[in-house]
Scaffold this motif. Sequence first.
Motif, PDB file in Angstrom:
ATOM      1  N   LEU A  32       0.797  -1.233   0.000  1.00 13.53           N
ATOM      2  CA  LEU A  32       0.000   0.000   0.000  1.00 13.53           C
ATOM      3  C   LEU A  32       0.826   1.279   0.000  1.00 13.53           C
ATOM      4  O   LEU A  32       0.272   2.373   0.060  1.00 13.53           O
ATOM      5  CB  LEU A  32      -0.967   0.031   1.198  1.00 13.53           C
ATOM      6  N   CYS A  33       2.141   1.201  -0.073  1.00 11.55           N
ATOM      7  CA  CYS A  33       3.012   2.381   0.016  1.00 11.55           C
ATOM      8  C   CYS A  33       2.649   3.449  -1.010  1.00 11.55           C
ATOM      9  O   CYS A  33       2.589   4.637  -0.687  1.00 11.55           O
ATOM     10  CB  CYS A  33       4.473   1.989  -0.185  1.00 11.55           C
ATOM     11  N   LEU A  34       2.432   3.026  -2.243  1.00 10.86           N
ATOM     12  CA  LEU A  34       2.237   3.990  -3.325  1.00 10.86           C
ATOM     13  C   LEU A  34       0.847   4.613  -3.340  1.00 10.86           C
ATOM     14  O   LEU A  34       0.574   5.496  -4.155  1.00 10.86           O
ATOM     15  CB  LEU A  34       2.553   3.342  -4.669  1.00 10.86           C
ATOM     16  N   LEU A  35      -0.006   4.201  -2.412  1.00  6.73           N
ATOM     17  CA  LEU A  35      -1.293   4.882  -2.295  1.00  6.73           C
ATOM     18  C   LEU A  35      -1.098   6.270  -1.689  1.00  6.73           C
ATOM     19  O   LEU A  35      -1.846   7.198  -2.001  1.00  6.73           O
ATOM     20  CB  LEU A  35      -2.258   4.077  -1.430  1.00  6.73           C
ATOM     21  N   CYS A  36      -0.101   6.414  -0.834  1.00  4.08           N
ATOM     22  CA  CYS A  36       0.139   7.696  -0.148  1.00  4.08           C
ATOM     23  C   CYS A  36       1.453   8.361  -0.539  1.00  4.08           C
ATOM     24  O   CYS A  36       1.590   9.571  -0.413  1.00  4.08           O
ATOM     25  CB  CYS A  36       0.131   7.491   1.365  1.00  4.08           C
ATOM     26  N   HIS A  37       2.429   7.583  -0.973  1.00 13.57           N
ATOM     27  CA  HIS A  37       3.763   8.097  -1.279  1.00 13.57           C
ATOM     28  C   HIS A  37       4.064   8.013  -2.771  1.00 13.57           C
ATOM     29  O   HIS A  37       3.622   7.085  -3.438  1.00 13.57           O
ATOM     30  CB  HIS A  37       4.844   7.249  -0.583  1.00 13.57           C
ATOM     31  N   ALA A  38       4.859   8.954  -3.254  1.00 11.22           N
ATOM     32  CA  ALA A  38       5.486   8.838  -4.575  1.00 11.22           C
ATOM     33  C   ALA A  38       6.892   8.302  -4.328  1.00 11.22           C
ATOM     34  O   ALA A  38       7.415   8.395  -3.215  1.00 11.22           O
ATOM     35  CB  ALA A  38       5.548  10.198  -5.248  1.00 11.22           C
ATOM     36  N   LEU A  39       7.508   7.759  -5.324  1.00 12.84           N
ATOM     37  CA  LEU A  39       8.888   7.290  -5.166  1.00 12.84           C
ATOM     38  C   LEU A  39       9.857   8.456  -5.051  1.00 12.84           C
ATOM     39  O   LEU A  39      10.768   8.434  -4.228  1.00 12.84           O
ATOM     40  CB  LEU A  39       9.304   6.400  -6.339  1.00 12.84           C
ATOM     41  N   PRO A  53       7.812  11.834  -0.263  1.00 13.60           N
ATOM     42  CA  PRO A  53       8.337  10.879  -1.255  1.00 13.60           C
ATOM     43  C   PRO A  53       9.215   9.840  -0.557  1.00 13.60           C
ATOM     44  O   PRO A  53       9.930  10.157   0.392  1.00 13.60           O
ATOM     45  CB  PRO A  53       9.165  11.754  -2.193  1.00 13.60           C
ATOM     46  N   LEU A  54       9.157   8.630  -1.037  1.00 14.80           N
ATOM     47  CA  LEU A  54       9.909   7.548  -0.405  1.00 14.80           C
ATOM     48  C   LEU A  54      11.417   7.742  -0.502  1.00 14.80           C
ATOM     49  O   LEU A  54      12.149   7.341   0.401  1.00 14.80           O
ATOM     50  CB  LEU A  54       9.482   6.205  -0.984  1.00 14.80           C
ATOM     51  N   ALA A  55      11.898   8.358  -1.570  1.00 13.08           N
ATOM     52  CA  ALA A  55      13.337   8.609  -1.682  1.00 13.08           C
ATOM     53  C   ALA A  55      13.785   9.534  -0.559  1.00 13.08           C
ATOM     54  O   ALA A  55      14.873   9.377  -0.007  1.00 13.08           O
ATOM     55  CB  ALA A  55      13.676   9.207  -3.041  1.00 13.08           C
ATOM     56  N   GLN A  56      12.961  10.486  -0.200  1.00 14.14           N
ATOM     57  CA  GLN A  56      13.265  11.398   0.899  1.00 14.14           C
ATOM     58  C   GLN A  56      13.252  10.645   2.232  1.00 14.14           C
ATOM     59  O   GLN A  56      14.130  10.830   3.070  1.00 14.14           O
ATOM     60  CB  GLN A  56      12.229  12.517   0.925  1.00 14.14           C
ATOM     61  N   ALA A  57      12.260   9.800   2.433  1.00 12.19           N
ATOM     62  CA  ALA A  57      12.163   9.026   3.664  1.00 12.19           C
ATOM     63  C   ALA A  57      13.346   8.078   3.823  1.00 12.19           C
ATOM     64  O   ALA A  57      13.816   7.837   4.936  1.00 12.19           O
ATOM     65  CB  ALA A  57      10.853   8.246   3.692  1.00 12.19           C
ATOM     66  N   THR A 117      17.944   1.975  -1.663  1.00 15.21           N
ATOM     67  CA  THR A 117      18.547   2.229  -2.974  1.00 15.21           C
ATOM     68  C   THR A 117      18.041   3.530  -3.582  1.00 15.21           C
ATOM     69  O   THR A 117      18.658   4.066  -4.493  1.00 15.21           O
ATOM     70  CB  THR A 117      18.253   1.073  -3.974  1.00 15.21           C
ATOM     71  N   LEU A 118      16.911   4.042  -3.080  1.00 16.62           N
ATOM     72  CA  LEU A 118      16.325   5.251  -3.651  1.00 16.62           C
ATOM     73  C   LEU A 118      17.075   6.510  -3.256  1.00 16.62           C
ATOM     74  O   LEU A 118      17.006   7.522  -3.937  1.00 16.62           O
ATOM     75  CB  LEU A 118      14.862   5.395  -3.220  1.00 16.62           C
ATOM     76  N   SER A 119      17.794   6.468  -2.138  1.00 17.25           N
ATOM     77  CA  SER A 119      18.472   7.666  -1.653  1.00 17.25           C
ATOM     78  C   SER A 119      19.891   7.803  -2.206  1.00 17.25           C
ATOM     79  O   SER A 119      20.597   8.727  -1.858  1.00 17.25           O
ATOM     80  CB  SER A 119      18.505   7.680  -0.117  1.00 17.25           C
ATOM     81  N   LYS A 120      20.288   6.900  -3.047  1.00 15.42           N
ATOM     82  CA  LYS A 120      21.662   6.922  -3.586  1.00 15.42           C
ATOM     83  C   LYS A 120      21.708   7.682  -4.884  1.00 15.42           C
ATOM     84  O   LYS A 120      20.807   7.841  -5.588  1.00 15.42           O
ATOM     85  CB  LYS A 120      22.167   5.500  -3.787  1.00 15.42           C
TER      86      LYS A 120
END
Length: 120
Positions: A32-39, A53-57, A117-120
């Motif tokens: 359900l992550c993408l219901l509230c967050h963008a990547l 955004p998940l990259a920020q988190a 991997t999103l924060s790299k």
Amino acid sequence: MQALLALVLTAAAPAGDVERGRALLADRTQSLCLLCHALTSEGDANHGNLAPPLAQAAQLGPAALRERIADMRRFNPATVMPPFRSTDGLRDVAPVWAGRPVLTEQQLDDLVAYLGTLSK
């Protein structure tokens, strides 16, 4: 004591798998992550915009990110984010989910591995 236990359990947990985490995050029927967050901060028409955004988190680091996914209520009691590894204090839970957390420990590890991997 609870923080120490969480640290020990995190250290003892099997390493997360990035590809399983990516698949789990994309599965709107389970994580359900993408219901509230963008990547990313750029967003996506198929992703949510209610939460950071998940990259920020992911910049929080694995342990902090894991704790927040497990139960964000520890940090913000008024959060609308579901507690993915806790069943304490929940109400109006569908019978199929009663007493069961949404994610397993392994799934949580997999999500954290992918999000890292999103924060790299």
